[in-house]
Design a protein around this motif. Structure first.
Motif, PDB file in Angstrom:
ATOM      1  N   LEU A   8      -2.299   5.448   2.386  1.00  0.00           N
ATOM      2  CA  LEU A   8      -1.089   4.642   2.512  1.00  0.00           C
ATOM      3  C   LEU A   8      -0.996   3.562   1.452  1.00  0.00           C
ATOM      4  O   LEU A   8       0.086   3.292   0.907  1.00  0.00           O
ATOM      5  CB  LEU A   8      -1.037   4.026   3.909  1.00  0.00           C
ATOM      6  N   LEU A   9      -2.122   2.938   1.109  1.00  0.00           N
ATOM      7  CA  LEU A   9      -2.059   1.815   0.184  1.00  0.00           C
ATOM      8  C   LEU A   9      -1.748   2.233  -1.249  1.00  0.00           C
ATOM      9  O   LEU A   9      -1.488   1.394  -2.108  1.00  0.00           O
ATOM     10  CB  LEU A   9      -3.352   1.000   0.230  1.00  0.00           C
ATOM     11  N   GLU A  10      -1.794   3.549  -1.521  1.00  0.00           N
ATOM     12  CA  GLU A  10      -1.471   4.035  -2.864  1.00  0.00           C
ATOM     13  C   GLU A  10      -0.040   4.545  -2.979  1.00  0.00           C
ATOM     14  O   GLU A  10       0.365   5.049  -4.020  1.00  0.00           O
ATOM     15  CB  GLU A  10      -2.444   5.155  -3.259  1.00  0.00           C
ATOM     16  N   THR A  11       0.754   4.422  -1.899  1.00  0.00           N
ATOM     17  CA  THR A  11       2.136   4.885  -1.936  1.00  0.00           C
ATOM     18  C   THR A  11       3.043   3.795  -2.505  1.00  0.00           C
ATOM     19  O   THR A  11       2.762   2.599  -2.378  1.00  0.00           O
ATOM     20  CB  THR A  11       2.623   5.250  -0.522  1.00  0.00           C
ATOM     21  N   PRO A  12       4.159   4.172  -3.140  1.00  0.00           N
ATOM     22  CA  PRO A  12       5.054   3.172  -3.731  1.00  0.00           C
ATOM     23  C   PRO A  12       5.580   2.161  -2.728  1.00  0.00           C
ATOM     24  O   PRO A  12       5.661   0.968  -3.031  1.00  0.00           O
ATOM     25  CB  PRO A  12       6.185   4.031  -4.310  1.00  0.00           C
ATOM     26  N   ILE A  13       5.943   2.611  -1.517  1.00  0.00           N
ATOM     27  CA  ILE A  13       6.515   1.688  -0.554  1.00  0.00           C
ATOM     28  C   ILE A  13       5.505   0.624  -0.129  1.00  0.00           C
ATOM     29  O   ILE A  13       5.856  -0.538   0.079  1.00  0.00           O
ATOM     30  CB  ILE A  13       7.053   2.463   0.679  1.00  0.00           C
ATOM     31  N   TRP A  14       4.216   1.007  -0.042  1.00  0.00           N
ATOM     32  CA  TRP A  14       3.195   0.029   0.339  1.00  0.00           C
ATOM     33  C   TRP A  14       3.019  -1.008  -0.772  1.00  0.00           C
ATOM     34  O   TRP A  14       2.940  -2.212  -0.508  1.00  0.00           O
ATOM     35  CB  TRP A  14       1.875   0.736   0.613  1.00  0.00           C
ATOM     36  N   VAL A  15       2.974  -0.550  -2.014  1.00  0.00           N
ATOM     37  CA  VAL A  15       2.790  -1.469  -3.133  1.00  0.00           C
ATOM     38  C   VAL A  15       3.980  -2.416  -3.260  1.00  0.00           C
ATOM     39  O   VAL A  15       3.824  -3.607  -3.525  1.00  0.00           O
ATOM     40  CB  VAL A  15       2.587  -0.681  -4.436  1.00  0.00           C
TER      41      VAL A  15
END
Length: 474
Positions: free
Chosen positions: A300-307
């Motif tokens: 999850l932390l590597e997805t665009p929305i998380w960033v």
């Protein structure tokens, strides 16, 4: 058609169909897997402790190989030597990509060995370097006249359960995902040494076997994966089994002390060890949920929305990890409560939560393979090169130092379909396990009582595939 990346892979890939079709298809597959269980719910199946198994020790060649003390000693010596090499390379080697320590720890041990445990059997009690080193020193102390060895005489509180393992596993996930540079060789070595001190202190305080079962995070973790594995070690009188998820899965003293004629090393169906009617210790439910939340958070932390929403600072990442764990735990406990309401079960809520929790382990195994599989392929190739020059000093001991990993061995399309298949398969096994638990806790309402847990499995399926379909943002 939106371009996506197979998560954990470096190639772009355009899905031939819209993502929502894959999500609906995967959810439908999980739902359909429940139909045979619902139709057969009124029929009595095998008791939880009875299942097909084949004792490998009955085969003379395998008995001689698997029961050989020489083989066990070789494995233990190799484990300690590798552990020492990783620490030495991390402390004294080049602090760069040429050093073998980070790629071995993160790719070969953390990913590769985890998958070996899940799909073959739990070898960790044999090769655990902390257990081996402590056992050597403890045995020496006993031979010198100290009757209790290194044990300080403390009694481990049963109410503490596996909460120490929860804390250490959370720290490990934090180090992997939040710490500034978990791939720096020196950081890997220092973390290994720090954990060694804590583990040796715990084993000396409460006894080696007790701490391995309750406090040593990786013994508890590999014990869970070993419950899914097709191989189990057990004693014929039934008092010792290392193939379950808790119990003596972390240290297997019963099996180690049994006579050779009383031992069994069985092949069994996948997932059977997770369906055994065993009581999860205090902290067992948060630990299992943390295993699932940890690998999900890593993706999850590597997805665009998380960033874009959370940003990448240590504080927000730490908060995100804790909130992800809390959210997973809250949703799981809510589904357990609904299962009890729909199923008419009036027993202890804590017992129901402990009963259902092992059914999510196959989901964690599937995510582990899907998320880290390509990383393992690349890391294994780097390790082959690294063993020739473990310190990064320009050596070529085995003639493999010049080997460069092939990043295009498997196409991104094949990776995506393999990931999707793994996710669905893991959830199908989870549905079967949840059904077995429901029939045990609420046999008169097993179909209705499982509907909330089935809904949770479908939700996990859709969420996991959505994460894997997102582009990677570093």
């Amino acid at each position: 058609m939106r371009p996506v990346l197979a998560h954990g892979f470096g190639q772009g890939y355009d899905l031939p169909l819209p993502l929502w079709l894959y999500l609906y298809g995967a959810a439908a597959a999980v739902l359909l897997s429940f139909l045979p269980l619902a139709l057969l719910s009124g029929k009595r199946g095998r008791p939880a402790g009875e299942y097909p198994r084949l004792d490998l020790l009955r085969v003379p060649v395998l008995r001689g190989l698997l029961g050989s003390r020489l083989v066990v000693r070789a494995l233990r010596l190799t484990s300690v030597a590798v552990f020492g090499l990783v620490v030495a390379a991390g402390l004294f080697g080049v602090q760069g990509g040429e050093n073998v320590a980070p790629v071995f720890v993160w790719a070969v041990w953390w990913v590769g060995f985890s998958l070996f445990v899940a799909f073959v059997g739990n070898l960790w009690p044999v090769v655990n370097p902390w257990k081996i080193l402590f056992g050597w020193v403890d045995g020496k102390a006993r031979r010198l006249g100290r009757g209790d060895g290194l044990w300080l005489g403390w009694v481990y509180p049963e109410s503490l359960g596996v909460w120490p393992a929860v804390a250490f596993y959370l720290a490990f996930i934090w180090f992997e995902n939040v710490f500034a540079d978990p791939g720096l060789p020196r950081n890997v070595a220092l973390a290994a040494l720090l954990y060694s001190l804590v583990t040796f202190y715990g084993m000396a305080s409460f006894g080696g076997e007790t701490w391995l079962r309750r406090g040593e995070a990786f013994s508890v973790f590999f014990g869970l994966l070993g419950g899914f594995a097709p191989m189990e070690a057990r004693v014929k009188n039934g008092r010792g089994r290392t193939g379950g998820a808790f119990g003596c899965a972390g240290s297997c003293p019963c099996f180690a002390r049994a006579a050779m004629g009383d031992r069994e090393l069985n092949l069994r169906p996948f997932g059977v060890g997770l369906g055994l009617a065993e009581r999860a210790p205090p902290g067992g439910v948060p630990f299992v949920v943390l295993v699932l939340a940890g690998v999900t958070y890593d993706g999850l932390l590597e997805t665009p929305i998380w960033v874009e929403v959370v940003r990448t600072t240590p504080l927000t990442q730490t908060t995100g990890l804790l909130l992800t764990w809390a959210a997973f735990l809250g949703v799981y406990l809510g589904c357990v409560w609904l299962c009890r309401v729909f199923g008419g079960e009036r027993g202890c809520f804590r017992g129901a939560a402990a009963g259902y929790v092992l059914s999510v382990v196959p989901i964690a195994v599937a995510y582990q393979v899907a998320h880290y599989g390509t990383f393992l392929l690349v890391g294994a190739q780097k390790t082959v090169a690294g063993v020739s020059d473990p310190f990064g000093w320009g050596w070529d001991l085995l003639g493999t130092a010049a080997l460069r990993p092939g990043y295009g061995l498997i196409g991104a399309g094949a990776v995506w379909y393999a990931q999707a298949g793994l996710i669905v398969a893991g959830h199908v096994v989870a549905v079967w396990l949840a059904h077995r638990v429901t029939t045990r806790l609420a046999p008169r309402h097993s179909v209705v009582g499982q509907l909330p847990m089935l809904s949770l499995m479908v939700l996990y399926t859709v969420f996991g595939l959505w994460i894997l379909a997102q582009p990677i943002v570093e």
